[in-house]
Scaffold this motif. Structure first.
Motif, PDB file in Angstrom:
ATOM      1  N   GLN A 187       0.845  -1.244  -0.182  1.00  0.00           N
ATOM      2  CA  GLN A 187      -0.032   0.209  -0.146  1.00  0.00           C
ATOM      3  C   GLN A 187       0.655   0.964  -0.343  1.00  0.00           C
ATOM      4  O   GLN A 187       1.948   1.527   1.175  1.00  0.00           O
ATOM      5  CB  GLN A 187      -1.046   0.028   1.424  1.00  0.00           C
ATOM      6  N   SER A 188       0.589   2.643  -0.614  1.00  0.00           N
ATOM      7  CA  SER A 188       0.896   3.740  -0.884  1.00  0.00           C
ATOM      8  C   SER A 188       0.263   4.470  -0.492  1.00  0.00           C
ATOM      9  O   SER A 188      -0.929   4.226  -0.237  1.00  0.00           O
ATOM     10  CB  SER A 188       1.808   3.522  -2.487  1.00  0.00           C
ATOM     11  N   GLU A 189       1.186   5.645  -0.173  1.00  0.00           N
ATOM     12  CA  GLU A 189       0.121   6.496   0.683  1.00  0.00           C
ATOM     13  C   GLU A 189       0.636   7.724   0.257  1.00  0.00           C
ATOM     14  O   GLU A 189       1.506   8.701  -0.537  1.00  0.00           O
ATOM     15  CB  GLU A 189       0.061   6.969   2.326  1.00  0.00           C
ATOM     16  N   ILE A 190      -0.480   8.997  -0.554  1.00  0.00           N
ATOM     17  CA  ILE A 190      -0.137   9.913  -0.894  1.00  0.00           C
ATOM     18  C   ILE A 190      -1.155  11.337   0.224  1.00  0.00           C
ATOM     19  O   ILE A 190      -2.205  11.040   0.611  1.00  0.00           O
ATOM     20  CB  ILE A 190      -0.240  10.726  -2.280  1.00  0.00           C
ATOM     21  N   LYS A 191      -0.767  12.343   0.304  1.00  0.00           N
ATOM     22  CA  LYS A 191      -1.301  13.462   0.996  1.00  0.00           C
ATOM     23  C   LYS A 191      -1.322  14.406   0.182  1.00  0.00           C
ATOM     24  O   LYS A 191      -0.091  14.759  -0.219  1.00  0.00           O
ATOM     25  CB  LYS A 191      -0.135  13.109   2.755  1.00  0.00           C
ATOM     26  N   PHE A 192      -2.246  15.679   0.595  1.00  0.00           N
ATOM     27  CA  PHE A 192      -2.613  16.564  -0.453  1.00  0.00           C
ATOM     28  C   PHE A 192      -3.248  17.616   1.230  1.00  0.00           C
ATOM     29  O   PHE A 192      -3.734  17.107   2.254  1.00  0.00           O
ATOM     30  CB  PHE A 192      -3.577  16.652  -1.055  1.00  0.00           C
ATOM     31  N   ASP A 193      -2.669  18.936  -0.077  1.00  0.00           N
ATOM     32  CA  ASP A 193      -2.742  19.876   1.545  1.00  0.00           C
ATOM     33  C   ASP A 193      -3.945  20.715   0.307  1.00  0.00           C
ATOM     34  O   ASP A 193      -3.319  21.538  -0.318  1.00  0.00           O
ATOM     35  CB  ASP A 193      -1.689  20.561   1.744  1.00  0.00           C
ATOM     36  N   ILE A 194      -5.031  21.447   1.116  1.00  0.00           N
ATOM     37  CA  ILE A 194      -5.481  22.308   0.168  1.00  0.00           C
ATOM     38  C   ILE A 194      -5.266  23.900   0.391  1.00  0.00           C
ATOM     39  O   ILE A 194      -4.603  24.479   1.354  1.00  0.00           O
ATOM     40  CB  ILE A 194      -6.486  22.808   0.869  1.00  0.00           C
ATOM     41  N   ARG A 195      -3.918  24.547  -0.205  1.00  0.00           N
ATOM     42  CA  ARG A 195      -4.141  26.200  -0.121  1.00  0.00           C
ATOM     43  C   ARG A 195      -4.546  26.861  -0.794  1.00  0.00           C
ATOM     44  O   ARG A 195      -5.315  27.038  -2.128  1.00  0.00           O
ATOM     45  CB  ARG A 195      -2.383  26.123  -1.676  1.00  0.00           C
ATOM     46  N   THR A 196      -4.663  28.264  -0.565  1.00  0.00           N
ATOM     47  CA  THR A 196      -5.108  28.892  -1.088  1.00  0.00           C
ATOM     48  C   THR A 196      -4.418  30.159  -1.859  1.00  0.00           C
ATOM     49  O   THR A 196      -3.739  30.824   0.061  1.00  0.00           O
ATOM     50  CB  THR A 196      -6.807  29.754   0.478  1.00  0.00           C
ATOM     51  N   THR A 197      -5.370  31.240  -1.886  1.00  0.00           N
ATOM     52  CA  THR A 197      -3.970  32.503  -2.289  1.00  0.00           C
ATOM     53  C   THR A 197      -5.187  33.251  -2.489  1.00  0.00           C
ATOM     54  O   THR A 197      -6.553  32.727  -4.083  1.00  0.00           O
ATOM     55  CB  THR A 197      -3.411  32.203  -3.414  1.00  0.00           C
ATOM     56  N   SER A 198      -4.626  34.918  -2.343  1.00  0.00           N
ATOM     57  CA  SER A 198      -6.092  35.707  -2.196  1.00  0.00           C
ATOM     58  C   SER A 198      -5.901  36.516  -3.040  1.00  0.00           C
ATOM     59  O   SER A 198      -4.668  37.039  -4.021  1.00  0.00           O
ATOM     60  CB  SER A 198      -6.667  36.049  -1.009  1.00  0.00           C
ATOM     61  N   VAL A 199      -6.949  37.027  -3.517  1.00  0.00           N
ATOM     62  CA  VAL A 199      -6.854  37.703  -4.879  1.00  0.00           C
ATOM     63  C   VAL A 199      -6.490  39.421  -4.581  1.00  0.00           C
ATOM     64  O   VAL A 199      -7.137  39.469  -3.540  1.00  0.00           O
ATOM     65  CB  VAL A 199      -8.002  38.197  -5.487  1.00  0.00           C
ATOM     66  N   THR A 200      -5.206  40.296  -4.829  1.00  0.00           N
ATOM     67  CA  THR A 200      -5.173  41.174  -4.508  1.00  0.00           C
ATOM     68  C   THR A 200      -5.434  42.784  -5.156  1.00  0.00           C
ATOM     69  O   THR A 200      -5.829  42.051  -6.459  1.00  0.00           O
ATOM     70  CB  THR A 200      -3.904  41.748  -4.456  1.00  0.00           C
TER      71      THR A 200
END
Length: 407
Positions: A187-200
């Motif tokens: 079994q392999s594993e992949i981890k994700f993170d949600i990144r947010t970049t704001s409109v300026t």
């Protein structure tokens, strides 16, 4: 011109056909009225003739209207196509209305890549010698060539922020397995993170006198001018060096991975060697680079590097080819600090999202503009920058990298 004449001739022929049909209908109507006065009934044949004549007349009229409308539209399109963006802008009904009576408190909003620019006033809010009976030309100001935006993948958004998943971990357990029934597979594993970049928002404004709005040729000559350049100037620096705090973008250089020579040791390394090993670092991260960003001073030092015999290693005083190094294009911009470098996979590693193109508003409602015969001109744009893979970009200073390569 030939096509225009043939269209006019066609319109004339249709007009003649319509007149003939109209006269025919008129004659039938006169005959019917005479019979009615004499008490004679209208025959079915006469009624059919009248209906047919009316139908043909209506068709001729419709054809005539269509041709005239096409001629009118084509004439307008041809005239507009010959006009500059500034002429189209200043001939707009809303702009004309504002220039004719700016004290009415109207506000004009125009969203376009070519925005209005007006001349700045002095400390007293007066254009002074700028308003003259006739102006014969404009001395163009010195401007910086913007380059960083062109390196990035373009995009658009209608939101106030961009979210994207980013892989933060991958445990690769892939291996050969037995063909036996019931054999356990790894079994392999992949981890994700949600990144947010704001409109300026990038914005600035200036004051101008009401009278300058009457100087239409001056206004036209400054479309795509100083205000938009001011936005682009700050945008260039933000895309590279934005600190990512407050309202700043999180720039590419800010997020880039620091240069690391690893086990590489080079005798008497130069800037050219540094950039080659920066490319290697990106390749080892499985993200082949697509370009270098340097300060013009550093690129000049590289181009004038000479060998022991005094010959240029990179530069060619008689050459006219685009700047390249190790097969990659070199972008020289003063937005990059002298002595620093950035090498990376620009289109794969980052993307720019435009929320609102450059926009301008002109208003007399700001502060005490009404009493001082002034107008406020505001320019702004909205955008976001997403750096998908910071490891796709390698940054550093040449001094530190050269030291790293010698140790």
């Amino acid at each position: 011109m030939t096509e225009q004449k043939s269209a006019e001739q066609l319109a004339g022929e249709i007009k003649a056909d319509f007149d003939r049909r109209f006269d025919e209908v008129k004659g039938i109507a006169t005959d019917a009225i005479g019979k009615a006065e004499r008490g004679e009934p209208l025959t079915a044949e006469a009624k059919a003739r009248a209906d047919e004549a009316i139908t043909l007349a209506n068709e001729a009229k419709a054809r005539l209207d269509e041709v005239e409308q096409k001629m009118a539209r084509r004439g307008t399109e041809e005239r507009d196509a010959q006009k500059s963006p500034g002429q189209l802008l200043t001939e707009d009904a809303a702009v004309k209305s504002f220039m004719d009576n700016p004290t009415a408190g109207k506000r004009i909003g125009i969203e376009t890549k070519a925005i209005i620019s007006a001349l700045t006033t002095d400390a007293n809010g007066s254009a002074g010698d700028l308003i003259v009976p006739q102006r014969v030309g404009m001395v163009e100001p010195v401007t910086r060539r913007m380059t960083v935006r062109d390196l990035l993948t373009p995009g658009r958004t209608s939101a106030n922020a961009i979210q994207y998943p980013l892989e933060t971990g991958f445990t690769n357990s892939a291996a050969t397995v037995s063909e036996t029934t019931g054999a356990t597979k790894p079994q392999s594993e992949i981890k994700f993170d949600i990144r947010t970049t704001s409109v300026t928002t990038i914005a600035h404004w200036l004051l101008a006198t009401r009278q300058i709005l009457d100087d239409v040729p001056m206004l036209q000559s400054y479309v795509d001018g100083r205000l938009r350049y001011g936005l682009a100037y700050v945008e260039e620096n933000q895309l590279l060096n934005g600190g990512g705090t407050g309202t700043d973008l999180n720039g590419i250089y800010t997020q880039a991975t620091a240069f690391a020579a690893g086990s590489a040791v080079v005798a008497s390394p130069t800037r050219i060697d540094v950039l080659r090993y920066a490319m290697l670092q990106a390749v080892l991260a499985e993200l082949p680079p697509t370009g270098h960003v340097l300060n013009p001073t550093d690129w000049a030092l590289i181009e004038t590097t000479k060998d022991a015999a005094g010959g240029y290693i990179i530069g060619n005083p008689q050459g006219s080819l685009s700047p390249t190094l190790w097969g990659l294009p070199v972008v020289a911009t003063q937005a990059m600090a002298a002595g620093s470098f950035l090498t990376g996979a620009f289109r794969m590693g980052a993307q720019i999202f435009d929320r609102m193109d450059a926009r301008v508003e002109i208003s007399t409602e700001d502060s005490d503009n009404f009493r001082k015969n002034l107008v406020t001109i505001l320019a702004e744009e909205r955008l976001a920058l997403a750096v998908y893979r910071p490891e796709a970009f390698i940054k550093g200073t040449f001094a530190a990298a050269i030291t790293d390569l010698t140790s």
